[in-house]
Design a protein around this motif. Structure first.
Motif, PDB file in Angstrom:
ATOM      1  N   VAL A  47      64.587 -87.630  -4.336  1.00  0.00           N
ATOM      2  CA  VAL A  47      65.046 -87.814  -2.949  1.00  0.00           C
ATOM      3  C   VAL A  47      64.334 -86.852  -2.011  1.00  0.00           C
ATOM      4  CG1 VAL A  47      67.041 -87.556  -1.404  1.00  0.00           C
ATOM      5  CG2 VAL A  47      67.291 -88.757  -3.589  1.00  0.00           C
ATOM      6  N   ILE A  48      64.119 -85.614  -2.452  1.00  0.00           N
ATOM      7  CA  ILE A  48      63.429 -84.628  -1.615  1.00  0.00           C
ATOM      8  C   ILE A  48      61.990 -85.066  -1.343  1.00  0.00           C
ATOM      9  CG2 ILE A  48      62.515 -82.277  -1.564  1.00  0.00           C
ATOM     10  CD1 ILE A  48      65.040 -81.387  -3.045  1.00  0.00           C
ATOM     11  N   VAL A  49      61.270 -85.465  -2.407  1.00  0.00           N
ATOM     12  CA  VAL A  49      59.881 -85.906  -2.231  1.00  0.00           C
ATOM     13  C   VAL A  49      59.823 -87.145  -1.344  1.00  0.00           C
ATOM     14  CG1 VAL A  49      57.825 -86.739  -3.414  1.00  0.00           C
ATOM     15  CG2 VAL A  49      59.192 -84.928  -4.443  1.00  0.00           C
ATOM     16  N   PHE A  50      60.747 -88.076  -1.570  1.00  0.00           N
ATOM     17  CA  PHE A  50      60.794 -89.293  -0.756  1.00  0.00           C
ATOM     18  C   PHE A  50      61.066 -88.951   0.709  1.00  0.00           C
ATOM     19  CE2 PHE A  50      62.711 -93.007   1.152  1.00  0.00           C
ATOM     20  CZ  PHE A  50      61.995 -94.068   0.618  1.00  0.00           C
ATOM     21  N   SER A  51      61.955 -88.015   0.943  1.00  0.00           N
ATOM     22  CA  SER A  51      62.302 -87.632   2.312  1.00  0.00           C
ATOM     23  C   SER A  51      61.114 -86.989   3.023  1.00  0.00           C
ATOM     24  CB  SER A  51      63.493 -86.666   2.305  1.00  0.00           C
ATOM     25  OG  SER A  51      64.632 -87.263   1.706  1.00  0.00           O
ATOM     26  N   VAL A  52      60.342 -86.180   2.282  1.00  0.00           N
ATOM     27  CA  VAL A  52      59.163 -85.553   2.884  1.00  0.00           C
ATOM     28  C   VAL A  52      58.160 -86.625   3.327  1.00  0.00           C
ATOM     29  CG1 VAL A  52      57.148 -84.105   2.405  1.00  0.00           C
ATOM     30  CG2 VAL A  52      59.419 -83.379   1.645  1.00  0.00           C
ATOM     31  N   PHE A  53      57.913 -87.593   2.459  1.00  0.00           N
ATOM     32  CA  PHE A  53      56.995 -88.675   2.823  1.00  0.00           C
ATOM     33  C   PHE A  53      57.545 -89.489   3.995  1.00  0.00           C
ATOM     34  CE2 PHE A  53      54.828 -88.250  -1.331  1.00  0.00           C
ATOM     35  CZ  PHE A  53      53.520 -88.416  -0.910  1.00  0.00           C
ATOM     36  N   ALA A  54      58.854 -89.790   3.953  1.00  0.00           N
ATOM     37  CA  ALA A  54      59.451 -90.580   5.030  1.00  0.00           C
ATOM     38  C   ALA A  54      59.361 -89.845   6.363  1.00  0.00           C
ATOM     39  CB  ALA A  54      60.912 -90.893   4.693  1.00  0.00           C
ATOM     40  N   MET A  55      59.570 -88.538   6.341  1.00  0.00           N
ATOM     41  CA  MET A  55      59.471 -87.747   7.568  1.00  0.00           C
ATOM     42  C   MET A  55      58.040 -87.740   8.097  1.00  0.00           C
ATOM     43  SD  MET A  55      60.649 -83.779   8.145  1.00  0.00           S
ATOM     44  CE  MET A  55      62.237 -84.177   7.402  1.00  0.00           C
ATOM     45  N   ALA A  56      57.061 -87.564   7.185  1.00  0.00           N
ATOM     46  CA  ALA A  56      55.652 -87.564   7.601  1.00  0.00           C
ATOM     47  C   ALA A  56      55.262 -88.906   8.196  1.00  0.00           C
ATOM     48  CB  ALA A  56      54.761 -87.234   6.405  1.00  0.00           C
ATOM     49  N   LEU A  57      55.697 -90.011   7.568  1.00  0.00           N
ATOM     50  CA  LEU A  57      55.381 -91.332   8.102  1.00  0.00           C
ATOM     51  C   LEU A  57      56.039 -91.565   9.452  1.00  0.00           C
ATOM     52  CD1 LEU A  57      55.640 -93.504   4.851  1.00  0.00           C
ATOM     53  CD2 LEU A  57      53.595 -93.090   6.207  1.00  0.00           C
ATOM     54  N   SER A  58      57.266 -91.080   9.604  1.00  0.00           N
ATOM     55  CA  SER A  58      57.969 -91.242  10.880  1.00  0.00           C
ATOM     56  C   SER A  58      57.245 -90.490  11.998  1.00  0.00           C
ATOM     57  CB  SER A  58      59.410 -90.745  10.759  1.00  0.00           C
ATOM     58  OG  SER A  58      60.117 -91.478   9.782  1.00  0.00           O
ATOM     59  N   ILE A  59      56.818 -89.266  11.701  1.00  0.00           N
ATOM     60  CA  ILE A  59      56.108 -88.471  12.713  1.00  0.00           C
ATOM     61  C   ILE A  59      54.801 -89.154  13.103  1.00  0.00           C
ATOM     62  CG2 ILE A  59      54.923 -86.280  13.123  1.00  0.00           C
ATOM     63  CD1 ILE A  59      57.042 -84.951  11.344  1.00  0.00           C
ATOM     64  N   ILE A  60      54.066 -89.628  12.091  1.00  0.00           N
ATOM     65  CA  ILE A  60      52.799 -90.310  12.374  1.00  0.00           C
ATOM     66  C   ILE A  60      53.047 -91.573  13.189  1.00  0.00           C
ATOM     67  CG2 ILE A  60      50.872 -91.560  11.316  1.00  0.00           C
ATOM     68  CD1 ILE A  60      51.057 -89.576   8.988  1.00  0.00           C
ATOM     69  N   TYR A  61      54.067 -92.329  12.828  1.00  0.00           N
ATOM     70  CA  TYR A  61      54.387 -93.572  13.537  1.00  0.00           C
ATOM     71  C   TYR A  61      54.741 -93.297  14.991  1.00  0.00           C
ATOM     72  CZ  TYR A  61      56.679 -97.986  14.644  1.00  0.00           C
ATOM     73  OH  TYR A  61      57.029 -99.173  15.236  1.00  0.00           O
ATOM     74  N   LEU A  62      55.564 -92.286  15.227  1.00  0.00           N
ATOM     75  CA  LEU A  62      56.023 -91.997  16.585  1.00  0.00           C
ATOM     76  C   LEU A  62      54.930 -91.410  17.463  1.00  0.00           C
ATOM     77  CD1 LEU A  62      59.553 -90.533  15.756  1.00  0.00           C
ATOM     78  CD2 LEU A  62      59.023 -92.799  16.696  1.00  0.00           C
TER      79      LEU A  62
END
Length: 302
Positions: A47-62
């Motif tokens: 979950v931690i690794v997944f959350s890090v990737f999800a956060m990075a993708l969200s920042i890039i997307y925004l």
């Protein structure tokens, strides 16, 4: 004497009872793993690794720039300088699936990639790594997209770097929590892979190159299973870096003609698969030649 034996008990019976209890515990463990293979700690790490990737993708997307392009379409029978149609299209570079469903919009995406190359490459890199780390299908479409946006040379370099990075990320995550998942998903295949790796310790790099070049075993399985069967990371890294080049080249080159593709099977016809297997066979020829040379020496010693 009888009283002493009664108080101490029968050693054979005690051993049988201990074995029965151990079997019951192992059965419970197997059932629990079948229901869900990860412990709470392992699940927390995922979950931690997944959350890090999800956060990075969200920042890039925004932070991706949004642009309204005045796109030009040209008649192939007329001068390329003559504008015959204008069309406003809002380009969102991260909506890969939508873009891949409609090949006619790729010209707009190509223009966006040229204007914002760094942002596109960063978004592509993180997305590809995320998909490979968590075994999400669809990386072949990402390879097609790289060829369409950046051409064969740059696209191939981008795919090899991102695929190797994603495979490495999956390798280390599997080293942390992958053993129960691999035993749960591929018990027989994992046993076969483990025996092959143990048998080919001296020529493991050649064997791993063969697996990467040919579709003998799925790349997802290789990424997850390699740390479990004690494949050294250096061997895994080199085999991935060089072994993925032939198949990546085929896919990236196909990205130049996306409109001509009707299905994924168009990428790998009999000729292409035969070529990949031939390259794979070449990769293990040094090992085979070494065994042939060593055979007379062993016979002479005997």
């Amino acid at each position: 004497m009888a009283t002493f034996q009664t108080s101490v008990g029968d050693p054979a019976r005690q051993a049988e009872e201990c074995q029965q209890k151990r079997t019951e515990r192992e059965t419970v463990d197997v059932v629990n793993k079948i229901n869900f293979p990860l412990t709470q700690g392992e699940l927390g790490a995922v979950v931690i690794v997944f959350s890090v990737f999800a956060m990075a993708l969200s920042i890039i997307y925004l932070t991706m720039p949004t642009v309204d392009y005045q796109c030009r379409r040209y008649d192939s029978d007329k001068n390329a300088d003559e504008e015959i149609q204008r069309e406003e299209v809002k380009v969102d570079i991260l909506r890969w699936r939508l873009l891949l469903r409609n090949w006619t919009r790729m010209e707009y995406v190509s223009g966006y990639a040229k204007d914002y190359t760094l942002q596109v490459v960063l978004g592509y890199f993180v997305t590809y790594m995320f998909m490979q780390t968590f075994m999400i299908p669809g990386t072949i479409f990402m390879s097609l997209l790289a060829g369409s946006l950046f051409g064969v040379t740059k696209g191939l370099i981008l795919v090899i770097v991102t695929a190797t990075s994603g495979a490495s990320s999956c390798f280390f995550l599997s080293k942390l929590v992958g053993r129960p998942i691999a035993h749960w998903l591929w018990p027989e295949k994992l046993s076969f892979f483990s025996s092959e790796v143990a048998r080919r310790k001296k020529s493991l790099l050649n064997y791993m190159l063969f697996l990467r070049i040919t579709p003998t075993l799925p790349n997802t399985f290789i990424n997850v299973a390699s740390p479990i069967v004690d494949v050294p990371y250096r061997t895994f890294f080199l085999a991935t870096l060089f072994g993925l080049i032939p198949a990546a080249f085929v896919t990236v080159r196909a990205g130049l003609a996306l409109n001509d593709l009707h299905s994924i099977t168009d990428l790998y016809d009999a000729k292409t698969l035969g070529t990949l297997f031939l390259i794979g066979v070449v990769s293990i020829l040094p090992t085979w030649a070494e065994k042939v040379r060593a055979r007379p020496s062993r016979e002479h010693a005997a």
